[in-house]
Design a protein around this motif. Structure first.
Motif, PDB file in Angstrom:
ATOM      1  N   PRO A  92       0.519   2.426  -4.890  1.00 59.48           N
ATOM      2  CA  PRO A  92       1.373   1.701  -3.758  1.00 59.48           C
ATOM      3  C   PRO A  92       2.694   1.311  -4.231  1.00 59.48           C
ATOM      4  O   PRO A  92       2.880   0.868  -5.286  1.00 59.48           O
ATOM      5  N   ARG A  93       3.726   1.625  -3.268  1.00 55.96           N
ATOM      6  CA  ARG A  93       4.896   0.900  -3.362  1.00 55.96           C
ATOM      7  C   ARG A  93       5.424   0.008  -1.929  1.00 55.96           C
ATOM      8  O   ARG A  93       4.568   0.149  -1.233  1.00 55.96           O
ATOM      9  N   LEU A  94       6.265  -0.833  -2.207  1.00 53.01           N
ATOM     10  CA  LEU A  94       6.437  -1.695  -1.243  1.00 53.01           C
ATOM     11  C   LEU A  94       6.748  -0.652   0.124  1.00 53.01           C
ATOM     12  O   LEU A  94       6.810  -1.033   1.147  1.00 53.01           O
ATOM     13  N   ALA A  95       7.694   0.406  -0.034  1.00 53.98           N
ATOM     14  CA  ALA A  95       8.076   1.241   1.052  1.00 53.98           C
ATOM     15  C   ALA A  95       6.788   2.253   1.470  1.00 53.98           C
ATOM     16  O   ALA A  95       7.065   2.835   2.549  1.00 53.98           O
ATOM     17  N   ARG A  96       5.811   2.078   0.971  1.00 55.18           N
ATOM     18  CA  ARG A  96       4.761   3.382   1.296  1.00 55.18           C
ATOM     19  C   ARG A  96       3.463   2.781   0.479  1.00 55.18           C
ATOM     20  O   ARG A  96       3.322   2.228  -0.651  1.00 55.18           O
ATOM     21  N   ALA A  97       2.418   3.329   1.156  1.00 56.25           N
ATOM     22  CA  ALA A  97       0.895   2.976   0.794  1.00 56.25           C
ATOM     23  C   ALA A  97       0.868   4.149  -0.228  1.00 56.25           C
ATOM     24  O   ALA A  97       1.412   5.289  -0.186  1.00 56.25           O
ATOM     25  N   GLY A  98      -0.186   3.809  -1.273  1.00 61.30           N
ATOM     26  CA  GLY A  98      -0.738   4.977  -2.309  1.00 61.30           C
ATOM     27  C   GLY A  98      -1.368   6.172  -1.571  1.00 61.30           C
ATOM     28  O   GLY A  98      -2.177   5.652  -0.381  1.00 61.30           O
ATOM     29  N   LEU A  99      -1.282   7.449  -2.004  1.00 62.06           N
ATOM     30  CA  LEU A  99      -2.394   8.367  -1.463  1.00 62.06           C
ATOM     31  C   LEU A  99      -3.469   8.020  -1.958  1.00 62.06           C
ATOM     32  O   LEU A  99      -3.985   7.695  -3.198  1.00 62.06           O
ATOM     33  N   PRO A 100      -4.808   8.615  -1.124  1.00 69.59           N
ATOM     34  CA  PRO A 100      -6.096   8.664  -1.607  1.00 69.59           C
ATOM     35  C   PRO A 100      -6.039   9.343  -2.928  1.00 69.59           C
ATOM     36  O   PRO A 100      -5.384  10.375  -2.780  1.00 69.59           O
ATOM     37  N   LEU A 152      12.615  -0.054  -8.114  1.00 71.92           N
ATOM     38  CA  LEU A 152      12.203   0.901  -7.050  1.00 71.92           C
ATOM     39  C   LEU A 152      10.868   0.770  -6.503  1.00 71.92           C
ATOM     40  O   LEU A 152      10.689   0.989  -5.366  1.00 71.92           O
ATOM     41  N   ALA A 153       9.997   0.417  -7.252  1.00 70.20           N
ATOM     42  CA  ALA A 153       8.665   0.179  -6.740  1.00 70.20           C
ATOM     43  C   ALA A 153       8.729  -0.969  -5.664  1.00 70.20           C
ATOM     44  O   ALA A 153       7.746  -1.007  -4.985  1.00 70.20           O
ATOM     45  N   ARG A 154       9.619  -1.740  -5.947  1.00 71.96           N
ATOM     46  CA  ARG A 154       9.640  -3.174  -5.124  1.00 71.96           C
ATOM     47  C   ARG A 154      10.710  -2.987  -3.937  1.00 71.96           C
ATOM     48  O   ARG A 154      10.947  -3.989  -3.229  1.00 71.96           O
ATOM     49  N   GLN A 155      11.414  -1.746  -3.856  1.00 77.54           N
ATOM     50  CA  GLN A 155      12.478  -1.592  -2.942  1.00 77.54           C
ATOM     51  C   GLN A 155      12.025  -1.155  -1.599  1.00 77.54           C
ATOM     52  O   GLN A 155      11.269   0.177  -1.884  1.00 77.54           O
ATOM     53  N   ALA A 178      -6.048   1.309  -1.081  1.00 79.99           N
ATOM     54  CA  ALA A 178      -6.099  -0.152  -1.919  1.00 79.99           C
ATOM     55  C   ALA A 178      -5.664  -1.123  -0.848  1.00 79.99           C
ATOM     56  O   ALA A 178      -6.270  -2.381  -1.005  1.00 79.99           O
ATOM     57  N   GLU A 179      -4.717  -0.913  -0.039  1.00 74.58           N
ATOM     58  CA  GLU A 179      -4.236  -1.818   0.746  1.00 74.58           C
ATOM     59  C   GLU A 179      -5.261  -2.372   1.917  1.00 74.58           C
ATOM     60  O   GLU A 179      -5.019  -3.614   2.489  1.00 74.58           O
ATOM     61  N   GLU A 180      -6.431  -1.597   2.178  1.00 74.60           N
ATOM     62  CA  GLU A 180      -7.222  -2.013   3.095  1.00 74.60           C
ATOM     63  C   GLU A 180      -8.337  -2.866   2.536  1.00 74.60           C
ATOM     64  O   GLU A 180      -8.999  -3.563   3.216  1.00 74.60           O
ATOM     65  N   VAL A 181      -8.336  -3.045   1.044  1.00 76.76           N
ATOM     66  CA  VAL A 181      -9.427  -3.555   0.739  1.00 76.76           C
ATOM     67  C   VAL A 181      -9.068  -5.067   0.198  1.00 76.76           C
ATOM     68  O   VAL A 181      -7.988  -5.178  -0.469  1.00 76.76           O
ATOM     69  N   LYS A 182      -9.332  -6.049   0.729  1.00 73.52           N
ATOM     70  CA  LYS A 182      -9.007  -7.542   0.652  1.00 73.52           C
ATOM     71  C   LYS A 182      -9.847  -8.179  -0.598  1.00 73.52           C
ATOM     72  O   LYS A 182      -9.673  -9.361  -0.739  1.00 73.52           O
TER      73      LYS A 182
END
Length: 402
Positions: free
Chosen positions: A288-296, A210-213, A386-390
């Motif tokens: 974070p999941r594939l379907a959404r970003a993690g909340l702060p 589900l985390a990858r769905q 986390a998605e904003e940090v490269k």
């Protein structure tokens, strides 16, 4: 290879930590079940009960270790003679010191727990393997709590890792820490930690999937999700777990005060269940999941701090007091314009110690400076997903500087 079951040494009524077979390979008694009474034992004797040699070695090791501990502590001979072959969970697993980088140790624990959760009821030596994971965790957390939170948060952000084990490990650390803040006794802390590690045993593979769905749950998946607390409890019973609180926590970890939870819609939910549910929700929301970003992290902390009516709760206050608003391993933007990773919880909930990993000009720093956000020059302006940090971090190098 099989060896005879030492049936005369088995305590009646206590769950066996091994499967019992007849000489033809037919299962007579599944691990976790007990020899009920004398008649049941006589029936087993008639079938020449056997156990796998590997299972027997592990079982015997625990038995001889118990005798050795009694001898070393100068126990009377009568007491040593009364040492019975252990049937349940033994907390005294000796762990060799591990000098490897912390992220390698947690990665090993993640792999071990993933395998155990995926195998479920089919897991061989479940007791010993589970205890070894738990003991290694306890060893790490004696002195490296914030470092461990840092590594575990980074693991949650890594989508290449199985989510179920990452989630379980983080939840297990958090419930233990908050229970300590609350002053709960060691037995409750232990049951909470064990429940956190196993609460999704009934859907571990699906949890990873589900985390990858990136699609809504199918009816079959939704049914599996709703059934997993009861399935997890049943699996643990079959594996030999007798701790009533542990089992109750796994069964009820999705129950909510007021009756909105599942599987039974309990109205009155005890504080231990509330804490496990709160932690489960918090960790799920920052992941974070594939379907959404993690909340702060501050948003997730606020959500567990307040009840359904928007009022703070004592349990939520203890949760935030323990973790702070900014969990180690998560990211923030500073008043200086720098992007930083949280390294340590601060003296106040909103003043963590951080490493500035990206400068105000947007370029990664080769040697990230340490910043105290209690200093207004470097106070936290906002949480950063986390998605904003490269920038790719090397936890060992950073943590070694603290």
């Amino acid at each position: 290879m099989y060896v005879p079951l030492p049936i005369d040494e088995v305590t009646l009524g206590e769950p066996l930590p091994v499967d019992v077979w007849d000489p033809h390979g037919r299962l007579l008694l599944r691990r976790g079940n007990a020899i009920r009474d004398v008649h049941h034992r006589e029936w087993l004797v008639m079938h020449n009960p056997q156990v796998r040699a590997e299972d027997f070695r592990h079982w015997t090791f625990r038995y001889t270790a118990a005798i050795d501990r009694a001898l070393r502590s100068d126990q009377p001979l009568e007491k040593i003679a009364g040492v019975t072959r252990p049937m349940g969970f033994d907390d005294t697993v000796d762990i060799e010191p591990d000098a490897r980088p912390l992220e390698e140790i947690w990665a090993d624990l993640h792999a071990s727990l993933t395998l155990l959760l995926h195998q479920g009821e089919q897991a061989q030596d479940f007791t010993d393997r589970f205890l070894r994971i738990e003991q290694r965790m306890r060893t790490l957390l004696r002195s490296r709590v914030d470092d461990s939170l840092f590594v575990l948060a980074q693991m949650l952000f890594d989508r290449t890792l199985g989510y179920s084990a990452s989630h379980a490990l983080m939840c297990a650390v958090i419930v233990r820490l908050v229970a300590q803040t609350l002053g709960w006794d060691a037995a409750r802390q232990r049951s909470l930690q064990r429940a956190a590690l196993t609460m999704n045993l009934g859907m571990a593979r699906l949890h990873d999937d589900l985390a990858r769905q990136d699609a809504p749950l199918t009816p079959e998946q939704r049914r599996a999700v709703l059934e997993h607390p009861l399935r997890g409890e049943a699996t643990l019973r079959r594996l030999g777990v007798q701790d009533t609180l542990w089992l109750e926590l796994v069964r009820d970890h999705h129950e909510e005060v007021g009756g909105a939870g599942y599987p039974h819609g309990r109205v009155d939910v005890p504080p231990t269940v509330q804490l496990l549910h709160m932690t489960d929700v918090y960790v799920a929301r920052i992941s974070p999941r594939l379907a959404r970003a993690g909340l702060p992290a501050p948003r997730a902390a606020r959500d567990v701090y307040l009840d359904a009516s928007g009022m703070p709760t004592p349990l939520g206050a203890s949760f935030v007091k323990t973790l702070g608003l900014y969990l180690p391993g998560t990211y923030v933007e500073l008043a200086s314009g720098e992007t930083a990773v949280v390294a340590r919880r601060g003296t106040r909930a909103n003043t963590p110690l951080v490493f500035a990993i990206v400068g105000r000009e947007g370029l990664p720093r080769g040697e990230p400076p340490l910043r105290d956000t209690a200093d207004r020059t470097y106070e936290v302006r906002r949480a950063v997903p986390a998605e904003e940090v490269k920038v790719r971090l090397q936890p060992s190098r950073l943590l070694a500087r603290l």
